[in-house]
Design an enzyme around this catalytic site. Structure first.
Site, PDB file in Angstrom:
ATOM      1  N   ASP A  97      47.669  46.295  51.765  1.00 50.15           N
ATOM      2  CA  ASP A  97      47.515  46.499  50.315  1.00 50.15           C
ATOM      3  C   ASP A  97      47.365  47.994  50.045  1.00 50.15           C
ATOM      4  O   ASP A  97      46.420  48.624  50.538  1.00 50.15           O
ATOM      5  CB  ASP A  97      46.265  45.744  49.813  1.00 50.15           C
ATOM      6  CG  ASP A  97      46.108  45.791  48.297  1.00 50.15           C
ATOM      7  OD1 ASP A  97      46.948  46.436  47.614  1.00 50.15           O
ATOM      8  OD2 ASP A  97      45.143  45.181  47.788  1.00 50.15           O
TER       9      ASP A  97
ATOM     10  N   LYS B  40      43.673  47.629  53.918  1.00 51.92           N
ATOM     11  CA  LYS B  40      44.031  48.566  52.864  1.00 51.92           C
ATOM     12  C   LYS B  40      44.764  49.735  53.510  1.00 51.92           C
ATOM     13  O   LYS B  40      44.376  50.190  54.593  1.00 51.92           O
ATOM     14  CB  LYS B  40      42.755  49.078  52.178  1.00 51.92           C
ATOM     15  CG  LYS B  40      42.010  47.995  51.412  1.00 51.92           C
ATOM     16  CD  LYS B  40      42.754  47.617  50.144  1.00 51.92           C
ATOM     17  CE  LYS B  40      41.938  46.643  49.306  1.00 51.92           C
ATOM     18  NZ  LYS B  40      42.641  46.284  48.055  1.00 51.92           N
TER      19      LYS B  40
ATOM     20  N   GLY C  60      40.982  38.781  45.273  1.00 47.08           N
ATOM     21  CA  GLY C  60      39.534  38.858  45.097  1.00 47.08           C
ATOM     22  C   GLY C  60      39.173  40.216  44.522  1.00 47.08           C
ATOM     23  O   GLY C  60      39.941  41.178  44.621  1.00 47.08           O
TER      24      GLY C  60
ATOM     25  N   LYS D 157      44.881  36.898  40.232  1.00 48.45           N
ATOM     26  CA  LYS D 157      43.456  37.115  39.983  1.00 48.45           C
ATOM     27  C   LYS D 157      43.256  36.724  38.530  1.00 48.45           C
ATOM     28  O   LYS D 157      43.849  37.362  37.646  1.00 48.45           O
ATOM     29  CB  LYS D 157      43.093  38.593  40.152  1.00 48.45           C
ATOM     30  CG  LYS D 157      43.194  39.124  41.568  1.00 48.45           C
ATOM     31  CD  LYS D 157      42.905  40.609  41.614  1.00 48.45           C
ATOM     32  CE  LYS D 157      43.020  41.138  43.030  1.00 48.45           C
ATOM     33  NZ  LYS D 157      42.948  42.616  43.072  1.00 48.45           N
TER      34      LYS D 157
ATOM     35  N   ASP E 155      50.222  42.923  42.580  1.00 45.58           N
ATOM     36  CA  ASP E 155      48.845  42.641  42.149  1.00 45.58           C
ATOM     37  C   ASP E 155      48.665  43.333  40.790  1.00 45.58           C
ATOM     38  O   ASP E 155      48.922  42.737  39.736  1.00 45.58           O
ATOM     39  CB  ASP E 155      47.860  43.151  43.226  1.00 45.58           C
ATOM     40  CG  ASP E 155      46.388  43.087  42.820  1.00 45.58           C
ATOM     41  OD1 ASP E 155      46.089  42.678  41.694  1.00 45.58           O
ATOM     42  OD2 ASP E 155      45.514  43.467  43.632  1.00 45.58           O
TER      43      ASP E 155
ATOM     44  N   GLU F  97      51.321  44.670  49.539  1.00 49.13           N
ATOM     45  CA  GLU F  97      50.797  44.432  48.197  1.00 49.13           C
ATOM     46  C   GLU F  97      50.771  45.739  47.399  1.00 49.13           C
ATOM     47  O   GLU F  97      50.260  46.761  47.883  1.00 49.13           O
ATOM     48  CB  GLU F  97      49.382  43.855  48.352  1.00 49.13           C
ATOM     49  CG  GLU F  97      48.695  43.443  47.062  1.00 49.13           C
ATOM     50  CD  GLU F  97      47.294  42.862  47.360  1.00 49.13           C
ATOM     51  OE1 GLU F  97      47.011  42.530  48.528  1.00 49.13           O
ATOM     52  OE2 GLU F  97      46.504  42.748  46.417  1.00 49.13           O
TER      53      GLU F  97
ATOM     54  N   SER G 298      39.973  40.851  53.247  1.00 48.17           N
ATOM     55  CA  SER G 298      40.513  42.149  52.871  1.00 48.17           C
ATOM     56  C   SER G 298      39.590  43.200  53.478  1.00 48.17           C
ATOM     57  O   SER G 298      38.400  43.238  53.160  1.00 48.17           O
ATOM     58  CB  SER G 298      40.526  42.265  51.348  1.00 48.17           C
ATOM     59  OG  SER G 298      40.868  43.560  50.950  1.00 48.17           O
TER      60      SER G 298
ATOM     61  N   LYS H 266      43.968  41.278  55.939  1.00 49.90           N
ATOM     62  CA  LYS H 266      44.648  42.258  55.074  1.00 49.90           C
ATOM     63  C   LYS H 266      43.936  43.572  55.281  1.00 49.90           C
ATOM     64  O   LYS H 266      42.700  43.618  55.281  1.00 49.90           O
ATOM     65  CB  LYS H 266      44.557  41.783  53.619  1.00 49.90           C
ATOM     66  CG  LYS H 266      44.664  42.864  52.545  1.00 49.90           C
ATOM     67  CD  LYS H 266      44.756  42.222  51.160  1.00 49.90           C
ATOM     68  CE  LYS H 266      44.079  43.070  50.092  1.00 49.90           C
ATOM     69  NZ  LYS H 266      44.100  42.397  48.764  1.00 49.90           N
TER      70      LYS H 266
HETATM   71  O1  OSB Z   1      43.467  45.184  45.316  1.00 50.80           O
HETATM   72  O2  OSB Z   1      42.969  43.276  45.988  1.00 50.80           O
HETATM   73  C1  OSB Z   1      42.611  44.373  45.576  1.00 50.80           C
HETATM   74  C2  OSB Z   1      38.792  44.637  45.643  1.00 50.80           C
HETATM   75  C3  OSB Z   1      38.564  45.346  44.487  1.00 50.80           C
HETATM   76  C4  OSB Z   1      39.634  45.758  43.740  1.00 50.80           C
HETATM   77  C5  OSB Z   1      40.940  45.463  44.131  1.00 50.80           C
HETATM   78  C6  OSB Z   1      41.177  44.730  45.284  1.00 50.80           C
HETATM   79  C7  OSB Z   1      40.077  44.349  46.067  1.00 50.80           C
HETATM   80  C8  OSB Z   1      40.210  43.650  47.339  1.00 50.80           C
HETATM   81  C9  OSB Z   1      39.003  42.893  47.817  1.00 50.80           C
HETATM   82  O3  OSB Z   1      41.174  43.742  48.070  1.00 50.80           O
HETATM   83  C10 OSB Z   1      39.201  41.427  47.900  1.00 50.80           C
HETATM   84  C11 OSB Z   1      37.878  40.735  48.108  1.00 50.80           C
HETATM   85  O4  OSB Z   1      37.483  40.607  49.258  1.00 50.80           O
HETATM   86  O5  OSB Z   1      37.228  40.332  47.109  1.00 50.80           O
HETATM   87 MG    MG Z   2      45.352  44.280  45.692  1.00 58.49          MG
END
Ligand code: OSB
Ligand code: MG
Length: 371
Positions: free
Chosen positions: A192, A167, A294, A266, A242, A217, A139, A165
């Site tokens: 995402d 953001k 994550g 998660k 999510d 996402e 991510s 992925k």
């Molecule tokens: O939306 O998936 C998410 C990290 C913190 C809060 C929300 C998210 C995330 C990530 C990071 O996308 C995923 C990772 O590498 O741990």
């Molecule tokens: Mg997410």
């Protein structure tokens, strides 16, 4: 199994590289570690968990301070001195406490680790996992420039990660995706939004359709299901939820409403491993693929995630990456790493199966409590 102690550690670790989502940029991570002690089949063991709540209430309404308050004041009193035949009984035993899934999950997952250690089995086996390696993706946060984003992606692809992925947020979406496709071609790619859009943006989000994304996402709000169903009718990119999936029941409603075609699991968001297994099974029964999300976990939470992601319906690469992308050093030794084929080995030692370096935990600890 009887639990006789719950310990809390409020920790802070600097991130190797800043992480930016639609709700802001972080340079470090504050989180609560949970250690439990107890007896399993007559022998004493410990178990470790990590609550994924952050210092701020931006991803979720829970924070490290609410987690501390709820565990110390309400969860520990229900757990300490209590016997359970199996860790699957823990989440139902906390039913009286509404919400606070991240607090519940931290304790529940520590108890699964304790139990698995007591059974002398890797946690994966006890959870019902069926594979010994998991597929790993990354991510990548919002960067200062598209050039910077391209160089991050190049580095992660070279490391072997199986999917990327990125953001997105209004103003950092179409151009970013277009540039990634132009630069890297048909790589497995998903985006995402962390709830940064509304239904008014449906036409804009439909412009992502030609880019052949694996999924988008959480485009809409964290408490929304029905607008996602409307959006899914207007775009061809599969919607993955999510933030919206707080419970197995909401997942059932979202699937029935066709609000998503894919779900991100998660354990912290849904209340722990047992709720995650139920969510995983519900999705499998409805042909909804799942992948493991994550929350920038330390090696302790990351190890839990790896074990859970070994269940069979985790068919898409997860956001579970190598320790060195996040913390150097990590709280565990050896750190988690990926192989050249973009997979991570499921630890085979009892419980979460990683060595926790107590001096590093102590060094990262801002506050400690034993109950
Ligand atoms: O939306 O998936 C998410 C990290 C913190 C809060 C929300 C998210 C995330 C990530 C990071 O996308 C995923 C990772 O590498 O741990
Ligand atoms: Mg997410």
């Amino acid at each position: 199994m009887t639990i006789d102690r719950v310990e809390l550690f409020l920790c802070r670790l600097p991130l190797v590289y800043f992480f930016e989502t639609s709700f802001g940029r972080s340079y470090d991570r504050t989180f609560v570690l949970i250690r439990v002690e107890g007896t399993v089949n007559g022998a004493r063991h410990e178990g470790w968990g990590e609550s994924v709540a952050e210092a701020n209430p931006y991803y979720s309404s829970e924070t490290t301070e609410t987690v501390w308050h709820i565990i110390a004041g309400f969860i520990a009193p229900l757990i300490v001195g209590t016997s359970f035949a199996h860790p699957r009984e823990v989440y139902p035993a906390l039913r009286r406490i509404r919400g606070h899934n991240m607090a519940k999950a931290g304790v529940e997952m520590a108890i699964w680790d304790l139990f698995a250690r007591g059974m002398n089995q890797p946690l994966s086996k006890v959870l019902g996992g069926t594979r010994d390696r998991i597929a790993s993706g990354v991510s990548i946060g919002i960067q200062d420039s598209l050039d910077q984003l391209m160089s991050k992606i190049e580095k992660e692809l070279a490391a072997g990660y199986q999917r990327i992925k990125i953001k997105i947020k209004p103003g950092w979406d179409l151009d970013a995706v277009e540039r990634v496709r132009k630069t890297f071609g048909p790589i497995p790619l998903q985006v995402d939004a962390n709830a940064a859009y509304t239904l008014e943006d449906a036409a804009l989000l439909a412009k992502l359709d030609p880019y052949d994304l694996l999924l988008i996402e959480q485009p809409l709000d964290y408490d929304d299901v029905m607008d996602h169903a409307v959006l899914q009718e207007r775009i061809t990119t599969p919607v993955c939820l999510d933030e919206s999936i707080h419970t197995v029941r909401i997942a059932r409603d979202a699937i029935d409403a066709k609000a998503c075609r894919i779900i991100n699991i998660k354990p912290g968001r849904v209340g722990g491993h047992q709720a995650s297994i139920e969510l995983h099974d519900l999705c499998a029964a409805n042909d909804i693929p799942v992948w493991h999300g994550g929350m920038l976990e330390s090696g302790i939470g990351r190890a839990h995630n790896i074990h859970l992601a070994s269940l069979p319906n985790f068919t898409l690469p997860g956001d579970i990456a190598a320790s060195k992308r996040y913390y150097e050093p990590d709280l565990i030794d050896p750190p988690i790493d990926i192989a050249a084929d973009g997979t991570i080995a499921v630890p085979q030692q009892p419980g979460i199966g990683v060595n926790i370096v107590r001096e590093r935990v102590d060094k990262a600890t801002l506050r400690h409590l034993s109950l």
